[in-house]
Design an enzyme around this catalytic site. Structure first.
Site, PDB file in Angstrom:
ATOM      1  CD  GLU A  28      78.298   9.730  41.012  1.00 30.31           C
ATOM      2  OE1 GLU A  28      78.487  10.095  39.844  1.00 30.31           O
ATOM      3  OE2 GLU A  28      77.156   9.615  41.520  1.00 30.31           O
ATOM      4  CG  ASN A  73      75.658  10.582  35.935  1.00 27.94           C
ATOM      5  OD1 ASN A  73      75.051   9.520  35.856  1.00 27.94           O
ATOM      6  ND2 ASN A  73      75.049  11.758  35.874  1.00 27.94           N
ATOM      7  CG  ASN A 171      75.660   5.151  36.419  1.00 27.30           C
ATOM      8  OD1 ASN A 171      75.003   4.697  37.357  1.00 27.30           O
ATOM      9  ND2 ASN A 171      75.553   6.407  36.010  1.00 27.30           N
ATOM     10  CD  GLU A 172      71.561   7.184  35.994  1.00 25.24           C
ATOM     11  OE1 GLU A 172      71.906   8.263  35.460  1.00 25.24           O
ATOM     12  OE2 GLU A 172      70.953   7.144  37.087  1.00 25.24           O
ATOM     13  CE1 TYR A 243      68.638   9.212  43.519  1.00 25.43           C
ATOM     14  CE2 TYR A 243      68.701   9.020  41.126  1.00 25.43           C
ATOM     15  CZ  TYR A 243      69.314   8.865  42.355  1.00 25.43           C
ATOM     16  OH  TYR A 243      70.575   8.348  42.433  1.00 25.43           O
ATOM     17  CD  GLU A 291      72.404   6.152  40.729  1.00 25.24           C
ATOM     18  OE1 GLU A 291      71.720   7.203  40.660  1.00 25.24           O
ATOM     19  OE2 GLU A 291      73.428   5.937  40.057  1.00 25.24           O
ATOM     20  CD  GLN A 349      76.116   9.882  45.440  1.00 24.05           C
ATOM     21  OE1 GLN A 349      77.179  10.087  46.000  1.00 24.05           O
ATOM     22  NE2 GLN A 349      75.918  10.221  44.174  1.00 24.05           N
TER      23      GLN A 349
END
Length: 502
Positions: A28, A73, A171-172, A243, A291, A349
């Site tokens: 990212e 993001n 994304n999200e 996460y 992720e 990442q």
């Protein structure tokens, strides 16, 4: 007193094929993930395109197969046209409040992926943009000469289409922190229309719809069902993000993160299958777990509290311990055990930002402790995942309730069998691996034990952790007809290679 557990496996009982795309990553435009991460033209190892050779070598050693780009993001306010061609205006990235120079864009990333043998997974902006921009990007990447956006790619120096197969529809989008955040209905309608247009440009592509950003989201479950009601006939996968970190010294719950991941996967599968039932569809939608990692979110001040920054600032550069690495190994066990429904996964990442690889500008690149279980699993886990059963003690945790002390996964590829084991407990445990129907000749083993030391930055500390806590097990090539016994140290991850002889 040593406790005991049994792992039962049989070569005839299988979960499903292991899609090599399970061993992916995220790159990212965040912090130093790109600039001074994969890209640093003045670095001594940089290639003619400005990409670091030492990072590329470690990426290959890590076993990365796909890379999701450009976010994260970041993608939700990204104008992809700013990152192609000769005119590259610097812009304010609204996600991380960083000035993005646009030096690296779509062409640079896709050509780096080609050179490193990695399959790209591109995300389109469904935050501030929509159908037109998404379809145009597919045409730019995959279209043949003779149309506007394909001809722009050619004018920018790339004659042959890139043939990008994997695409994320935003994304999200369930997250209030996301630029262009939407309700499930709003996002589902937009994703369906964008996906439809993208597949009309290139019917061969695979599309990923945004699922929940975590299992703790208040909209979890309802979000998946609403979004998939809209997108069922368009998308191929639904995403999930998770996460994990140690909260307030709760080590037992942290070591059981794989149980939380397992529950998350099962609940997303149940949500997707419920939509299939309502639609009387035989499709088994699969998951892109695009992720996942250990991330100490409690140390991050949040996007809105970041000052405006330039020149690749150091953001979210978590330094990992051997304990973190054992948890990563446990999460990999969970992924293998769901190989039938999780063909895509991305460790987020790759470089510097919550990453297994760290760099210094102009200096070295090195492996964090989390590098090792990922690299070993990516190398050994081939073919198909076996349907293993674990019988043994359980332990109570504050966050996850009662969980198994030992977790296990196994894979088979021809005559090669790999077994992955985690001891989450504080005492050593003797594990009997029962394998009726297959005699195994043990070859090599790798074992990583957790530590109690606070993690410290720098290559010297990372190497010291590896030297102290990661070891190769001498299994002596012994033939085991029906049962293999191995002792697992407390709080440890183990990988064992063997050859099936009958």
């Amino acid at each position: 007193m040593t406790s005991h557990a049994t792992v039962l496996l049989h070569p005839g009982f299988r979960v499903g094929s292991i899609d090599r795309r399970m061993f992916g990553t995220l790159i990212e435009h965040l912090g130093r993930a790109v600039y001074t991460g994969i890209f640093e033209p003045d670095h001594p190892t940089a290639d003619e395109h400005g990409f670091r050779g030492d990072v590329a070598a470690l990426t290959a050693e890590l076993g990365i197969t796909i890379a999701r780009y450009p976010g994260g993001n970041f993608v939700s306010s990204y104008v992809w046209e700013d990152g192609v061609g000769p005119d590259r205006p610097p812009v304010l990235d609204l996600a991380w409040r960083t000035v993005e120079p646009n030096t690296v864009g779509t062409d640079e990333f896709l050509q780096w992926a080609e050179r490193t043998g990695i399959e790209p997974m591109l995300a389109v902006n469904l935050g501030t943009r929509g159908v037109d921009a998404a379809a145009a990007l597919v045409e730019y990447c995959n279209g043949a000469a003779g149309t506007r956006w394909a001809d722009l790619r050619i004018a920018n120096g790339r004659e042959r289409p890139y043939g990008v197969r994997l695409w994320c529809l935003g994304n999200e989008m369930d997250g209030p922190w996301q630029i262009g955040h939407k309700s499930a209905d709003e996002y589902g309608r937009l994703a369906a229309e964008a996906g439809k247009a993208m597949k009309r440009v290139d019917p061969s592509i695979e599309l990923v719809a945004c699922g929940s950003s975590s299992m703790e989201m208040p909209t979890f479950g309802a979000w998946e069902q609403t979004v998939l009601e809209h997108t069922w006939d368009v998308v191929d996968h639904v995403s999930m993000h998770a996460y994990y970190q140690e909260h307030d010294g709760d080590r037992a719950s942290f070591l059981a993160s794989g149980t939380a991941a397992d529950r998350f996967i099962r609940r997303v599968v149940a949500s997707a299958d419920a939509v299939a039932a309502r639609k009387q569809s035989d499709r088994r939608l699969t998951i892109s777990f695009d992720e996942w990692n250990v991330w100490y979110l409690s140390r991050f001040p949040g996007e809105t509290n970041l000052p405006l920054q330039r020149d690749a600032p150091r953001i979210i550069e978590d330094v990992y311990s051997a304990l973190d690495a054992v948890v990563v190994g446990d999460l990999l066990v969970t992924l293998l055990n769901h190989a039938d429904r999780v063909p895509l996964a991305c460790l987020a990442q790759l470089v510097n930002v919550i990453a297994p690889i760290m760099t210094e500008p102009g200096g070295p690149a090195w492996r964090q402790p989390t590098f090792h279980p990922f690299a070993t699993t990516a190398r050994l886990a081939q073919g198909e995942a076996l349907d293993v059963r674990v019988f043994g003690p359980t332990t109570a945790t504050a966050r996850h309730g009662e969980v198994p002390v030992v977790t296990a996964a196994a894979t088979i590829d021809g005559q090669s069998v790999a077994v992955f084991l985690v001891n989450r407990g504080t005492e050593e445990i003797e594990v009997a691996i029962d394998h009726p129907g297959a005699s195994l000749t043990l070859t090599t083993g790798h074992q990583l034990t957790a530590d109690d030391e606070p993690a410290r930055p720098g290559p010297e500390h990372a190497e010291a952790i590896t030297a102290e806590h990661l070891r190769t097990i001498d299994l002596g090539g012994a033939r085991q007809d029906d049962r293999t016994t191995i002792v697992l140290p407390p709080e440890s991850w183990t990988a064992v290679s063997s050859v099936m002889t009958s």
